[in-house]
Write a protein that holds these residues in place. Structure first.
Motif, PDB file in Angstrom:
ATOM      1  N   GLN A   1      15.565  18.789  -6.126  1.00 47.76           N
ATOM      2  CA  GLN A   1      14.478  18.941  -7.093  1.00 47.76           C
ATOM      3  C   GLN A   1      14.589  17.879  -8.181  1.00 47.76           C
ATOM      4  O   GLN A   1      15.664  17.558  -8.660  1.00 47.76           O
ATOM      5  CB  GLN A   1      14.526  20.330  -7.724  1.00 47.76           C
ATOM      6  N   GLY A   2      13.453  17.323  -8.578  1.00 46.25           N
ATOM      7  CA  GLY A   2      13.420  16.287  -9.600  1.00 46.25           C
ATOM      8  C   GLY A   2      13.576  14.887  -9.057  1.00 46.25           C
ATOM      9  O   GLY A   2      13.396  13.917  -9.794  1.00 46.25           O
ATOM     10  N   ALA A   3      13.902  14.752  -7.769  1.00 46.96           N
ATOM     11  CA  ALA A   3      14.073  13.433  -7.157  1.00 46.96           C
ATOM     12  C   ALA A   3      12.862  13.083  -6.300  1.00 46.96           C
ATOM     13  O   ALA A   3      12.196  13.963  -5.743  1.00 46.96           O
ATOM     14  CB  ALA A   3      15.334  13.405  -6.292  1.00 46.96           C
ATOM     15  N   LEU A   4      12.602  11.796  -6.192  1.00 53.26           N
ATOM     16  CA  LEU A   4      11.554  11.282  -5.316  1.00 53.26           C
ATOM     17  C   LEU A   4      12.186  10.573  -4.134  1.00 53.26           C
ATOM     18  O   LEU A   4      13.286  10.017  -4.234  1.00 53.26           O
ATOM     19  CB  LEU A   4      10.646  10.297  -6.066  1.00 53.26           C
ATOM     20  N   ALA A   5      11.500  10.591  -3.002  1.00 47.58           N
ATOM     21  CA  ALA A   5      11.938   9.883  -1.800  1.00 47.58           C
ATOM     22  C   ALA A   5      10.875   8.854  -1.437  1.00 47.58           C
ATOM     23  O   ALA A   5       9.704   9.202  -1.268  1.00 47.58           O
ATOM     24  CB  ALA A   5      12.137  10.859  -0.643  1.00 47.58           C
ATOM     25  N   LEU A   6      11.271   7.591  -1.331  1.00 51.75           N
ATOM     26  CA  LEU A   6      10.372   6.520  -0.915  1.00 51.75           C
ATOM     27  C   LEU A   6      10.699   6.178   0.532  1.00 51.75           C
ATOM     28  O   LEU A   6      11.814   5.762   0.851  1.00 51.75           O
ATOM     29  CB  LEU A   6      10.548   5.279  -1.800  1.00 51.75           C
TER      30      LEU A   6
ATOM     31  N   LEU B   1       0.849  -1.184   0.000  1.00 54.70           N
ATOM     32  CA  LEU B   1       0.000   0.000   0.000  1.00 54.70           C
ATOM     33  C   LEU B   1       0.890   1.241   0.000  1.00 54.70           C
ATOM     34  O   LEU B   1       1.691   1.441   0.919  1.00 54.70           O
ATOM     35  CB  LEU B   1      -0.919   0.006   1.218  1.00 54.70           C
ATOM     36  N   LEU B   2       0.729   2.073  -1.020  1.00 57.57           N
ATOM     37  CA  LEU B   2       1.546   3.262  -1.208  1.00 57.57           C
ATOM     38  C   LEU B   2       0.709   4.507  -0.940  1.00 57.57           C
ATOM     39  O   LEU B   2      -0.275   4.771  -1.643  1.00 57.57           O
ATOM     40  CB  LEU B   2       2.096   3.288  -2.640  1.00 57.57           C
ATOM     41  N   GLY B   3       1.078   5.267   0.078  1.00 55.87           N
ATOM     42  CA  GLY B   3       0.368   6.502   0.396  1.00 55.87           C
ATOM     43  C   GLY B   3       0.893   7.664  -0.420  1.00 55.87           C
ATOM     44  O   GLY B   3       2.094   7.853  -0.558  1.00 55.87           O
ATOM     45  N   THR B   4      -0.028   8.445  -0.964  1.00 58.78           N
ATOM     46  CA  THR B   4       0.355   9.599  -1.775  1.00 58.78           C
ATOM     47  C   THR B   4      -0.646  10.720  -1.585  1.00 58.78           C
ATOM     48  O   THR B   4      -1.810  10.481  -1.240  1.00 58.78           O
ATOM     49  CB  THR B   4       0.441   9.225  -3.268  1.00 58.78           C
TER      50      THR B   4
ATOM     51  N   ALA C   1       0.129   8.663   8.483  1.00 60.20           N
ATOM     52  CA  ALA C   1      -0.532   7.454   7.990  1.00 60.20           C
ATOM     53  C   ALA C   1       0.442   6.280   7.953  1.00 60.20           C
ATOM     54  O   ALA C   1       0.076   5.138   8.265  1.00 60.20           O
ATOM     55  CB  ALA C   1      -1.115   7.711   6.602  1.00 60.20           C
ATOM     56  N   LEU C   2       1.681   6.562   7.588  1.00 59.95           N
ATOM     57  CA  LEU C   2       2.694   5.505   7.532  1.00 59.95           C
ATOM     58  C   LEU C   2       3.000   4.978   8.932  1.00 59.95           C
ATOM     59  O   LEU C   2       3.032   3.758   9.158  1.00 59.95           O
ATOM     60  CB  LEU C   2       3.959   6.063   6.871  1.00 59.95           C
ATOM     61  N   LEU C   3       3.220   5.882   9.882  1.00 63.85           N
ATOM     62  CA  LEU C   3       3.523   5.456  11.245  1.00 63.85           C
ATOM     63  C   LEU C   3       2.349   4.722  11.889  1.00 63.85           C
ATOM     64  O   LEU C   3       2.550   3.857  12.748  1.00 63.85           O
ATOM     65  CB  LEU C   3       3.910   6.676  12.091  1.00 63.85           C
TER      66      LEU C   3
ATOM     67  N   ASP D   1       2.092   1.055   3.649  1.00 66.90           N
ATOM     68  CA  ASP D   1       3.397   0.428   3.825  1.00 66.90           C
ATOM     69  C   ASP D   1       4.551   1.365   3.511  1.00 66.90           C
ATOM     70  O   ASP D   1       5.628   1.231   4.083  1.00 66.90           O
ATOM     71  CB  ASP D   1       3.501  -0.811   2.922  1.00 66.90           C
ATOM     72  N   PHE D   2       4.319   2.285   2.582  1.00 68.65           N
ATOM     73  CA  PHE D   2       5.344   3.281   2.280  1.00 68.65           C
ATOM     74  C   PHE D   2       4.679   4.474   1.634  1.00 68.65           C
ATOM     75  O   PHE D   2       3.500   4.433   1.264  1.00 68.65           O
ATOM     76  CB  PHE D   2       6.466   2.697   1.400  1.00 68.65           C
ATOM     77  N   VAL D   3       5.431   5.578   1.551  1.00 68.60           N
ATOM     78  CA  VAL D   3       4.921   6.800   0.950  1.00 68.60           C
ATOM     79  C   VAL D   3       5.949   7.331  -0.029  1.00 68.60           C
ATOM     80  O   VAL D   3       7.139   7.003   0.046  1.00 68.60           O
ATOM     81  CB  VAL D   3       4.596   7.870   2.024  1.00 68.60           C
TER      82      VAL D   3
END
Length: 342
Positions: free
Chosen positions: A206-211, A15-18, A75-77, A82-84
């Protein structure tokens, strides 16, 4: 903390939170596809709201960093997801207890761009006197005012579509948007003028995502590592160490960009601080080994010390203070502390 151990089963979707914005969903969907392709694990999106999405106020008025990430982390905690996925530039530099940065996927184009629905100007210099340029970023506004003092910078919030729509009516001549966001939305056709870092320095990471996942969730962390891109992680580690070393928040007019510099994992890091009105813009550069996160972070801290000593401290002291009480968890870490989440 609640941990959903049943989702450690590889046959159960992650489950991916966004956030709910079109861009956030596009970014999360992109990450989900990469994870599924790399691991065979299916990923389901869970849409969440953040304070930053619910307000039209200028971002600098929120009084704390992390305005777009707090709801996702809660929500993750709580074990609801499962991750965001975050736009990395929205993350505070201070670590969040109980969470870990599990992956930084390959980075998109970090540059900003001039954009307009009906054909934007070919360059910042092509804008006529009195042209109206929209941006909600103090960093972008300061650099545009410094480079093109003859244009009017108009405060702007909203999603990519609503910002571009204001150029259709003639209310604005152009807006400044991130190339990465336009690319992920399939809207690069709206861009005629990428702004090179020598004109407008991007935000750190900028331009990067963090999982991000829970620190005690080893199975999810292992799945996310499959999409980690080491060069992207090292570059943003250097940039965010620079930001942390300045003790500046994510809404301060601060820019940074790390690029490969020769062989052996070396990086060239360019950094910038500015006064919001563009009256003072200070740039400095450093290069050095960055083959490990520790080396990359050291490079960022070194550049921060150089820039502060060369006048950056005075520039940052001239920043207007945001209203409201800052969440102490969102304060950047001291340069001597570990960077944690990047």
């Amino acid at each position: 903390m609640t941990t959903n151990h049943h989702r450690a089963d590889p046959g159960t979707p992650l489950l991916l939170g966004t956030r709910k914005s079109k861009l956030a969903v596009a970014q999360a969907s992109w990450a989900a596809r990469r994870i599924t392709a790399a691991t065979g694990r299916s990923v389901n999106l869970v849409l969440l709201s953040s304070e930053g999405d619910e307000s039209d106020a200028p971002i600098e008025r929120f009084g704390s960093t992390g305005v777009f990430v707090t709801a996702l982390r809660k929500a993750l905690l709580a074990g609801k997801v499962d991750f965001v996925v975050h736009s990395f530039k929205d993350l505070p530099t201070a670590p969040e207890a109980g969470l870990r940065l599990a992956a930084v996927p390959v980075r998109e184009d970090p540059r900003d761009a001039l954009a307009a629905s009906a054909g934007p100007p070919a360059s910042l210099g092509a804008l006529p006197p009195g042209a109206r340029v929209g941006t909600g970023s103090p960093r972008r506004a300061a650099q545009i005012r410094a480079r093109a003092p003859y244009v009017t910078v108009v405060p702007l919030r909203g999603n990519v579509d609503s910002r571009l729509a204001r150029t259709e009516t003639g209310e604005l001549d152009a807006v400044v948007l991130a190339m990465a966001g336009l690319s992920r939305l399939g809207r690069l056709n709206a861009v005629a003028a990428p702004l090179e870092p020598g004109i407008v320095m991007p935000a750190p990471s900028q331009g990067a995502l963090a999982l991000e996942c829970r620190a005690d969730d080893a199975p999810t962390a292992a799945a996310l590592r499959a999409v980690d891109d080491a060069p992207s992680r090292l570059a943003v580690t250097a940039e965010r160490a620079f930001l942390a070393g300045l003790d500046a928040g994510c809404t301060s007019p601060v820019g940074a960009l790390a690029v490969p510099d020769g062989e052996g994992g070396a990086l060239r890091l360019d950094g910038l601080v500015a006064v919001p009105d563009g009256s003072s813009v200070l740039r400095r550069s450093a290069n050095g080994p960055a083959a490990t996160p520790a080396e990359a972070a050291a490079l960022g801290r070194r550049l921060a010390r150089t820039l502060l000593a060369d006048g950056g401290a005075d520039v940052l002291a001239a920043q207007p203070q945001a209203t409201g009480g800052a969440d102490p968890r969102s304060r950047p870490v001291h340069p001597s502390q570990p960077i944690g989440h990047g």
